[in-house]
Design an enzyme around this catalytic site. Structure first.
Site, short mmCIF file in Angstrom:
data_model
loop_
_atom_site.label_atom_id
_atom_site.label_comp_id
_atom_site.label_asym_id
_atom_site.label_seq_id
_atom_site.Cartn_x
_atom_site.Cartn_y
_atom_site.Cartn_z
N LYS A 247 7.97 0.02 9.00
CA LYS A 247 8.25 -0.66 7.74
C LYS A 247 7.70 -2.08 7.79
O LYS A 247 7.86 -2.76 8.80
CB LYS A 247 9.77 -0.72 7.50
CG LYS A 247 10.40 0.60 7.09
CD LYS A 247 11.88 0.43 6.82
CE LYS A 247 12.55 1.76 6.51
NZ LYS A 247 12.15 2.30 5.20
N ARG B 217 15.41 12.95 5.35
CA ARG B 217 15.38 14.35 4.89
C ARG B 217 15.21 15.30 6.06
O ARG B 217 15.63 16.46 5.99
CB ARG B 217 14.24 14.50 3.86
CG ARG B 217 12.89 14.18 4.41
CD ARG B 217 11.90 13.81 3.31
NE ARG B 217 12.19 12.51 2.72
CZ ARG B 217 11.48 11.96 1.74
NH1 ARG B 217 10.45 12.61 1.22
NH2 ARG B 217 11.79 10.77 1.26
N1 BES Z 1 16.20 4.66 4.68
C1 BES Z 1 15.06 4.69 3.82
C2 BES Z 1 15.43 4.57 2.36
C3 BES Z 1 16.09 3.29 1.88
C4 BES Z 1 15.37 2.35 1.19
C5 BES Z 1 17.44 3.08 2.06
C6 BES Z 1 15.96 1.20 0.73
C7 BES Z 1 18.06 1.94 1.60
C8 BES Z 1 17.32 0.99 0.93
C9 BES Z 1 14.29 5.98 4.03
O1 BES Z 1 14.34 6.53 5.27
C10 BES Z 1 12.87 5.69 3.73
O2 BES Z 1 12.27 4.96 4.47
N2 BES Z 1 12.32 6.27 2.68
C11 BES Z 1 10.97 6.10 2.32
C12 BES Z 1 10.36 7.44 2.04
C13 BES Z 1 8.89 7.42 1.86
C14 BES Z 1 8.20 7.09 3.17
C15 BES Z 1 8.44 8.78 1.37
C16 BES Z 1 10.95 5.23 1.06
O3 BES Z 1 11.81 5.44 0.20
O4 BES Z 1 10.12 4.34 0.98
MN MN Z 2 12.80 5.76 6.55
#
Ligand code: BES
Ligand code: MN
Ligand code: ZN
Length: 480
Positions: A260, A334
């Site tokens: 990230k 997921r």
């Molecule tokens: N834990 C995150 C989602 C999240 C985002 C939770 C903001 C709380 C606040 C999840 O694991 C994630 O990183 N999702 C990605 C998915 C993408 C890579 C398809 C996202 O939402 O950017």
């Molecule tokens: Mn994630």
């Protein structure tokens, strides 16, 4: 903390009065002295009942606090609950020890006593165990609250709901350096011991033997190995229903090799909120002594980049045999849920509810005060929405059907990909999960990303973890 029936001569040091604008023109039947003071304040226009207004009036002994609820036709139980928590918190911060809260002018609101209990239980919450100085505030608990609308059972249930949320918040607020998947397992074991629950923990070897390939892949980059935790609550008499609650328990989500960028990693200690909520819900179920069989599944891993991490392009196999091509290691929630939903389906519950801080897309779509709700059964959906409405959580139903997005789940080399096109990301994730749920089972998926964490306190929420999801789920279970 005790909540008592108001007596005329209560010795409470603080008085909290919630007033709608209409109540200011036609002051309710409070004690004569109180009515007189309110009348003076209203005539001097110091207080008009405006929504969000708070006035502290020093009295000979202690303080009176007035909180405005705004216009009568806009006033909701949720606003009342938040205002109660705000008022009681203000009292505690001003070193009040006890509060008298007249509520009979609001008794038309169903769930009032319950809300008083819940607000009373949550008002003093703060996660401050790591602050050694300059504490903004310290947690507190009022000794006594008095109310003239009094229903002992409702109040005590509200307090139990509050405790369930606090249990979840306390773990969710802990940083990744102190809560690993194994620590989640320890918390589950402690809970099981206290309440006589069955508790099974699968470590990495067992996970291999059990073909939990997706959970193992996500956990592979961390030196803290993954865990699948299964807690079982069985009521004394034969249960009417069997429900499984499944939580995403990513103790820290760095994104993995698809790391990230800067700010996006902050607050990702909260990525275990779903699993923490499951623990809170089980605590609540035990305290309430519900007549349902409840199974909690916590799918826990730490998503880290390292030489042993799973990679983009990897193809992994989930418990139900489906293969998944990884195209983004940050779409890990997921994956851990996929295996857990298979395990939950296998015990053949009547209903599965999963909760997960799953997608940023859900936060983009609905903001930070409303969770996404995906349900494969209309009746289950309306029950959950009714529970959420009564207990003050906001959800918005999103579709579990979309031909275009379903098409994008396909992989050229495996059965599925774990992430798809940019648009409709929350729906993509829900459709992905659907592949791992037995289609004969009623299932709800709550995307609680964004609502899991508050930057500043508001109403019943303190800074940090909210335990969003616990109230709706517990209320649903209570009504079965
Ligand atoms: N834990 C995150 C989602 C999240 C985002 C939770 C903001 C709380 C606040 C999840 O694991 C994630 O990183 N999702 C990605 C998915 C993408 C890579 C398809 C996202 O939402 O950017
Ligand atoms: Mn994630
Ligand atoms: Zn995540």
């Amino acid at each position: 903390m005790l909540i008592n029936r108001c007596a005329d001569d209560t010795s409470a040091d603080s008085l909290l009065v919630l007033l709608r604008e209409e109540d200011c023109n036609n002051i309710p039947e409070f004690h004569k002295d109180i009515r007189e003071i309110i009348a003076v304040l209203v005539s001097r226009r110091d207080f008009k009942g405006k929504k969000g207004s708070l006035l502290r009036v020093p009295m000979v002994e202690g303080n009176m606090y007035l909180i405005g609820l705004g216009k009568k036709d806009k006033c909701t139980l949720k606003l009342i609950r938040d205002s109660l928590a705000w008022g009681l918190r203000t009292i505690g911060r001003n070193h009040g020890k006890s509060a008298c809260v007249p509520l009979s002018h609001l008794k038309e609101y169903e769930g009032l006593c319950f809300s008083l209990g819940e607000a009373g239980g949550l008002c003093g919450y703060a996660f401050d165990s790591y602050k050694t100085k300059d504490k903004d505030y310290e947690p507190f608990s009022l000794d006594e609250i008095y109310s003239d609308v009094y229903d002992e059972k409702e109040i005590s249930n509200g307090l139990k709901f509050a405790d369930a949320q606090i249990f979840s918040r306390n773990i969710a607020n802990e940083p990744g350096c102190s809560v690993s998947p194994e620590v989640m397992a320890e918390k589950a074991r402690e809970l099981a011991k206290k309440y006589g629950l069955e508790c099974e923990v699968w470590d990495e070897n067992r996970l291999k033997a059990e073909r939990m390939g997706a959970l193992l892949a996500v956990g592979s980059g961390s030196k803290n190995p993954p865990r699948l935790i299964h807690l079982t609550y069985k009521p004394r008499v034969k249960a009417s229903k069997k429900i499984a609650v499944v939580g995403k328990g990513i103790t820290f989500d760095s994104g993995g090799l698809n790391i990230k960028p800067d700010n996006f990693m902050l607050t990702m200690k909260g990525d275990k909120t779903g699993a923490c909520n499951v623990l809170g819900i089980l605590k609540g179920v035990c305290e309430l002594g519900l007549n349902v069989e409840v199974h909690g599944f916590l799918s826990c891993a730490e998503n880290m980049p390292s030489g042993s991490s799973y990679r983009p392009d990897d193809i992994i196999r989930a418990r139900n045999g489906k293969t998944i091509e990884i195209n983004n290691t940050d779409a890990e929630g997921r994956l851990v849920l996929a295996d857990a939903l298979c395990a939950a389906s296998e015990i053949k519950p009547d209903v599965i509810i999963d909760m997960a801080t799953l997608t940023g897309a859900c936060v983009v779509a609905l903001g930070k005060n409303r969770a996404g709700l995906f349900v494969n059964d209309d009746d289950l959906c309306s029950k959950l929405l009714a529970s959420s409405e009564l207990r003050g959580e906001n959800y918005w139903r999103l579709p579990l059907e979309d031909d275009d997005i379903s098409e994008s789940l396909k992989s050229p080399f495996a059965d599925l990909v774990n992430s798809g096109q940019r648009y409709g990301g929350a729906i993509f994730a829900a459709l992905f999960l659907k592949e791992f749920v037995d289609e004969n089972i009623k299932w709800a998926h709550m995307d609680i990303a964004g609502v899991d964490f508050k930057d500043k306190e508001y109403g019943v929420y303190a800074k940090g973890a909210t335990a969003f999801g616990v109230r709706t789920c517990l209320d649903y279970l209570m009504r079965l």
